[in-house]
Motif scaffolding. Structure first.
Motif, PDB file in Angstrom:
ATOM      1  N   LEU A   6       0.855  -1.183   0.000  1.00 41.35           N
ATOM      2  CA  LEU A   6       0.000   0.000   0.000  1.00 41.35           C
ATOM      3  C   LEU A   6       0.887   1.227   0.000  1.00 41.35           C
ATOM      4  CD1 LEU A   6      -3.002   0.796   0.093  1.00 41.35           C
ATOM      5  CD2 LEU A   6      -2.763   0.994   2.568  1.00 41.35           C
ATOM      6  N   ARG A   7       0.740   2.016  -1.073  1.00 40.69           N
ATOM      7  CA  ARG A   7       1.564   3.222  -1.208  1.00 40.69           C
ATOM      8  C   ARG A   7       0.791   4.422  -0.686  1.00 40.69           C
ATOM      9  NH1 ARG A   7       2.482   3.040  -7.507  1.00 40.69           N
ATOM     10  NH2 ARG A   7       0.229   2.812  -7.282  1.00 40.69           N
ATOM     11  N   MET A   8       1.529   5.475  -0.381  1.00 40.61           N
ATOM     12  CA  MET A   8       0.917   6.722   0.085  1.00 40.61           C
ATOM     13  C   MET A   8      -0.078   7.235  -0.935  1.00 40.61           C
ATOM     14  SD  MET A   8       0.527   8.826   2.479  1.00 40.61           S
ATOM     15  CE  MET A   8       1.847   8.293   3.546  1.00 40.61           C
ATOM     16  N   GLN A   9       0.239   7.069  -2.218  1.00 36.73           N
ATOM     17  CA  GLN A   9      -0.673   7.496  -3.276  1.00 36.73           C
ATOM     18  C   GLN A   9      -1.991   6.731  -3.186  1.00 36.73           C
ATOM     19  OE1 GLN A   9       0.966   6.999  -7.205  1.00 36.73           O
ATOM     20  NE2 GLN A   9      -0.859   7.773  -8.253  1.00 36.73           N
ATOM     21  N   ASP A  10      -1.893   5.414  -2.859  1.00 36.88           N
ATOM     22  CA  ASP A  10      -3.108   4.612  -2.701  1.00 36.88           C
ATOM     23  C   ASP A  10      -3.926   5.091  -1.516  1.00 36.88           C
ATOM     24  OD1 ASP A  10      -2.346   3.076  -4.855  1.00 36.88           O
ATOM     25  OD2 ASP A  10      -1.271   1.631  -3.583  1.00 36.88           O
ATOM     26  N   VAL A  11      -3.249   5.463  -0.436  1.00 34.55           N
ATOM     27  CA  VAL A  11      -3.958   5.950   0.749  1.00 34.55           C
ATOM     28  C   VAL A  11      -4.700   7.230   0.418  1.00 34.55           C
ATOM     29  CG1 VAL A  11      -3.671   6.828   3.086  1.00 34.55           C
ATOM     30  CG2 VAL A  11      -2.333   4.865   2.327  1.00 34.55           C
ATOM     31  N   VAL A  12      -4.029   8.143  -0.319  1.00 36.09           N
ATOM     32  CA  VAL A  12      -4.685   9.399  -0.692  1.00 36.09           C
ATOM     33  C   VAL A  12      -5.906   9.124  -1.567  1.00 36.09           C
ATOM     34  CG1 VAL A  12      -4.402  11.568  -1.957  1.00 36.09           C
ATOM     35  CG2 VAL A  12      -2.558  10.734  -0.484  1.00 36.09           C
ATOM     36  N   LEU A  13      -5.765   8.174  -2.482  1.00 36.64           N
ATOM     37  CA  LEU A  13      -6.897   7.852  -3.353  1.00 36.64           C
ATOM     38  C   LEU A  13      -8.049   7.239  -2.552  1.00 36.64           C
ATOM     39  CD1 LEU A  13      -5.000   6.378  -6.460  1.00 36.64           C
ATOM     40  CD2 LEU A  13      -6.165   8.600  -6.286  1.00 36.64           C
ATOM     41  N   ILE A  14      -7.699   6.387  -1.567  1.00 42.53           N
ATOM     42  CA  ILE A  14      -8.757   5.775  -0.738  1.00 42.53           C
ATOM     43  C   ILE A  14      -9.476   6.849   0.066  1.00 42.53           C
ATOM     44  CG2 ILE A  14      -9.155   4.260   1.237  1.00 42.53           C
ATOM     45  CD1 ILE A  14      -6.912   2.478   0.184  1.00 42.53           C
ATOM     46  N   ILE A  15      -8.717   7.801   0.590  1.00 38.23           N
ATOM     47  CA  ILE A  15      -9.352   8.875   1.373  1.00 38.23           C
ATOM     48  C   ILE A  15     -10.276   9.689   0.483  1.00 38.23           C
ATOM     49  CG2 ILE A  15      -8.896  11.008   2.635  1.00 38.23           C
ATOM     50  CD1 ILE A  15      -6.338   9.716   3.681  1.00 38.23           C
ATOM     51  N   LYS A  16      -9.818   9.992  -0.711  1.00 36.81           N
ATOM     52  CA  LYS A  16     -10.675  10.767  -1.618  1.00 36.81           C
ATOM     53  C   LYS A  16     -11.916   9.946  -1.993  1.00 36.81           C
ATOM     54  CE  LYS A  16      -7.084  13.629  -3.761  1.00 36.81           C
ATOM     55  NZ  LYS A  16      -6.398  13.970  -5.038  1.00 36.81           N
ATOM     56  N   ARG A  17     -11.695   8.655  -2.230  1.00 33.93           N
ATOM     57  CA  ARG A  17     -12.784   7.811  -2.688  1.00 33.93           C
ATOM     58  C   ARG A  17     -13.763   7.500  -1.553  1.00 33.93           C
ATOM     59  NH1 ARG A  17      -9.752   4.456  -4.867  1.00 33.93           N
ATOM     60  NH2 ARG A  17      -9.640   2.841  -3.238  1.00 33.93           N
ATOM     61  N   ARG A  18     -13.279   7.369  -0.314  1.00 31.78           N
ATOM     62  CA  ARG A  18     -14.112   6.982   0.820  1.00 31.78           C
ATOM     63  C   ARG A  18     -14.299   8.134   1.809  1.00 31.78           C
ATOM     64  NH1 ARG A  18     -16.336   2.277  -0.983  1.00 31.78           N
ATOM     65  NH2 ARG A  18     -14.718   0.884  -1.770  1.00 31.78           N
ATOM     66  N   LYS A  19     -14.302   9.352   1.278  1.00 30.38           N
ATOM     67  CA  LYS A  19     -14.376  10.502   2.180  1.00 30.38           C
ATOM     68  C   LYS A  19     -15.660  10.507   3.012  1.00 30.38           C
ATOM     69  CE  LYS A  19     -15.751  13.452  -1.719  1.00 30.38           C
ATOM     70  NZ  LYS A  19     -15.405  12.455  -2.747  1.00 30.38           N
ATOM     71  N   PHE A  20     -16.768  10.079   2.429  1.00 29.22           N
ATOM     72  CA  PHE A  20     -18.014  10.047   3.198  1.00 29.22           C
ATOM     73  C   PHE A  20     -17.990   8.927   4.254  1.00 29.22           C
ATOM     74  CE2 PHE A  20     -19.335  12.060  -0.829  1.00 29.22           C
ATOM     75  CZ  PHE A  20     -19.805  13.243  -0.321  1.00 29.22           C
ATOM     76  N   SER A  21     -17.354   7.810   3.875  1.00 27.56           N
ATOM     77  CA  SER A  21     -17.224   6.725   4.855  1.00 27.56           C
ATOM     78  C   SER A  21     -16.327   7.125   6.016  1.00 27.56           C
ATOM     79  CB  SER A  21     -16.644   5.474   4.168  1.00 27.56           C
ATOM     80  OG  SER A  21     -17.483   5.058   3.121  1.00 27.56           O
ATOM     81  N   ILE A  22     -15.455   8.058   5.797  1.00 27.55           N
ATOM     82  CA  ILE A  22     -14.565   8.541   6.862  1.00 27.55           C
ATOM     83  C   ILE A  22     -15.228   9.660   7.649  1.00 27.55           C
ATOM     84  CG2 ILE A  22     -12.364   9.662   7.331  1.00 27.55           C
ATOM     85  CD1 ILE A  22     -11.249   8.211   4.866  1.00 27.55           C
ATOM     86  N   ILE A  23     -15.850  10.584   6.954  1.00 30.68           N
ATOM     87  CA  ILE A  23     -16.388  11.782   7.610  1.00 30.68           C
ATOM     88  C   ILE A  23     -17.625  11.453   8.431  1.00 30.68           C
ATOM     89  CG2 ILE A  23     -17.465  14.021   7.198  1.00 30.68           C
ATOM     90  CD1 ILE A  23     -15.622  14.296   4.752  1.00 30.68           C
ATOM     91  N   VAL A  24     -18.534  10.657   7.892  1.00 24.33           N
ATOM     92  CA  VAL A  24     -19.820  10.413   8.568  1.00 24.33           C
ATOM     93  C   VAL A  24     -19.628   9.712   9.919  1.00 24.33           C
ATOM     94  CG1 VAL A  24     -22.015   9.195   8.425  1.00 24.33           C
ATOM     95  CG2 VAL A  24     -21.148  10.464   6.442  1.00 24.33           C
TER      96      VAL A  24
END
Length: 523
Positions: A6-24
């Motif tokens: 898992l690269r840092m780039q992948d983590v950034v993409l996951i955060i962008k992609r799952r932002k609602f799953s993280i924020i809610v």
């Protein structure tokens, strides 16, 4: 989804992609923690420290009758203080648990107050004088009470509970010493009554068997010996008297009771009396006999009462005979007297033998009574000593010179609540929100098999990717994405407003909630 690294780039993409799953989840966890921080009432704790002091007078001189362990006595006192009646009285006096009364019954409120009262023992390690080993003893204890919102009430209730503990301890110790003293007094009186009864029974027994008592055994034996000796002595005397009697009788048989003339006169008078009974006084034989009697009387100087001639007939006139008869009569009297004495002594001897024979049986019963009396006296002396010690111990407790509770730290007014820890709750809410966000995102990523880039395609297909065609959105798709974004942006505040309205109308007025929150934050 397979994931070799898992690269840092992948983590950034996951955060962008799952932002609602993280924020809610994070948002709801923080909101929940914030609500708890503002909604939970402040709980104040006020406690008193009470020292357990030993009795002032050494126990070698005065022993207390309160022998229960202090831990046991503290628990007993606590159970009395947290009884329903006492706690209800405190609740009514200080108007405690006003909010809880709206939705809880009385038993539940009292149980809550019992849970809010805490008794904590303070132990110390000391050397036991009897065993020489280290042992833990209770030297003090802390009594605390926790309550919501009002620190003044909490401090007052803690002070009241402390006073009740101190008063109840004095009452318990005085009652125990008083009851102990009363118990020993009653037992002493019972034993004393039993002693009086057994003493009366012994007296009655001694009166009934006055001559058969064991202490008279030697006296009776000696008396029997003396009696038998007296019998032997009197028997010897009786034999001597009977010999004298026989001698006197022999002498009397050879001695005439009367002299010659007197004997002749006696015969003439007998004949005269016989003729008078047959003939008159003019009868010649009677006249002749009278004349002869007169002449014989003049010669012997005997005065005969002619009117009572019968009184002189047969009466002895010989002095020797009279002397011997007198000695015989005296001997016979002595014989009767000796026989009576022998009979009396034989009766006494038989009685003494009966006394001596029945003494062992009487002794057994008598010693049984004495043993019972001695046992009662020993028990009475023991009870008397214990009763006196109990009276001294009662005076010791009345003067409060025995073991006592001393208040060394009274209940103070708490300056700040000891719970809840609002900062800790808020931090826990943040950590919980982060954990929920990470957990939900990880679950979604693990269960999502979608291939999103060339690297994932190469890993799944095991073939190199020659080129990547980018995604292009047309005007309709762009408008839909913008619409969804706007809906999400609007739904957040609208949802918050709906939650606040539901809380306001169905849970608590927001103004009241805000006032409580400000008061909690102020404290």
């Amino acid at each position: 989804m397979e994931n070799k690294s898992l690269r840092m780039q992948d983590v950034v993409l996951i955060i962008k992609r799952r932002k609602f799953s993280i924020i809610v989840p994070f948002f709801f966890a923080v909101i929940l923690a914030t609500i708890l921080v503002f909604a939970l009432p402040p709980v104040y704790l006020s406690s008193s420290t009470i020292l357990i002091e030993d009795q002032e007078i050494p126990s070698d001189f005065v022993r207390t009758t309160v022998t229960s362990f202090v831990e046991k006595r503290l628990q007993e006192i606590k159970q009395k203080i947290i009884s329903t009646s006492r706690l209800q009285e405190i609740i009514d006096k200080y108007e405690l648990y006003a909010d809880a009364k709206k939705y809880k019954i009385k038993e539940e409120i009292i149980e809550n107050m019992r849970d809010d009262i805490n008794l904590q023992l303070i132990n110390a390690e000391v050397i036991d004088k009897r065993t020489g080993r280290n042992t833990n003893v209770t030297v003090a204890f802390t009594l605390s009470y926790e309550g919501e919102n009002d620190p003044v009430k909490v401090q007052r209730v803690a002070s009241v509970l402390t006073s009740l503990f101190l008063e109840e301890n004095i009452k318990v110790r005085e009652r125990q010493t008083r009851e102990t003293s009363i118990f020993f007094e009653e037992e002493k009186n019972k034993i004393e009554k039993s002693i009086y009864e057994i003493e009366a029974e012994i007296s009655s027994f001694k009166e009934k068997h006055i001559n058969e008592l064991p202490e008279l055994m030697q006296v009776n034996t000696q008396e029997l010996h003396l009696t038998e000796m007296n019998i032997e002595r009197y028997l010897e005397q009786l034999r001597s008297l009977k010999e004298k009697e026989a001698s006197f009788i022999a002498q009397l048989s050879s001695t005439s009771p009367q002299l010659a003339d007197e004997e002749r006169m006696s015969k003439l008078m007998l004949e005269l009396n016989r003729l008078k009974s047959l003939y008159s006084d003019e009868y010649p034989e009677i006249i002749y006999l009278k004349k002869e009697i007169d002449e014989l009387g003049k010669r012997t100087n005997c005065q005969i009462n002619k009117n009572n001639i019968s009184n002189t007939v047969g009466k002895p006139t010989n002095p020797a005979y009279i002397n011997i008869a007198s000695q015989l009569s005296s001997a016979q009297s002595e014989i009767q007297s000796v026989k009576q004495q022998i009979a009396n002594y034989e009766k006494k001897s038989n009685l003494l033998r009966e006394y001596i024979k029945s003494t062992p049986v009487v002794e057994q019963e008598y010693r049984k009574l004495l043993m019972e009396r001695d046992s009662l006296k020993i028990k009475y002396d023991d009870l008397m000593q214990k009763f006196m010690e109990a009276r001294v111990a009662q005076g010791l407790e009345s003067d409060q010179k025995g073991e006592r509770f001393t208040l060394i730290d009274p209940a103070l007014l708490p300056e700040k609540p000891y719970k809840p820890n609002r900062l800790a709750i808020f931090i826990i809410g943040i950590v919980l929100g982060i954990g929920c966000s990470i957990g939900l995102t990880a679950i979604l990523e693990i269960t999502d098999d979608t291939i999103r880039d060339a690297r994932q395609l190469s890993l799944h297909a095991n073939v190199p990717v020659l080129s990547v065609i980018p995604v292009y959105y047309n005007a309709r798709e762009t408008a839909e994405q913008k619409k969804r974004r706007n809906i999400l942006m609007i739904s957040g505040p609208v949802g918050l407003v709906v939650v606040l309205l539901i809380f306001h109308f169905f849970v608590m007025d927001l103004y009241v909630f805000w006032a409580k929150a400000m008061r909690n934050l102020t404290f």
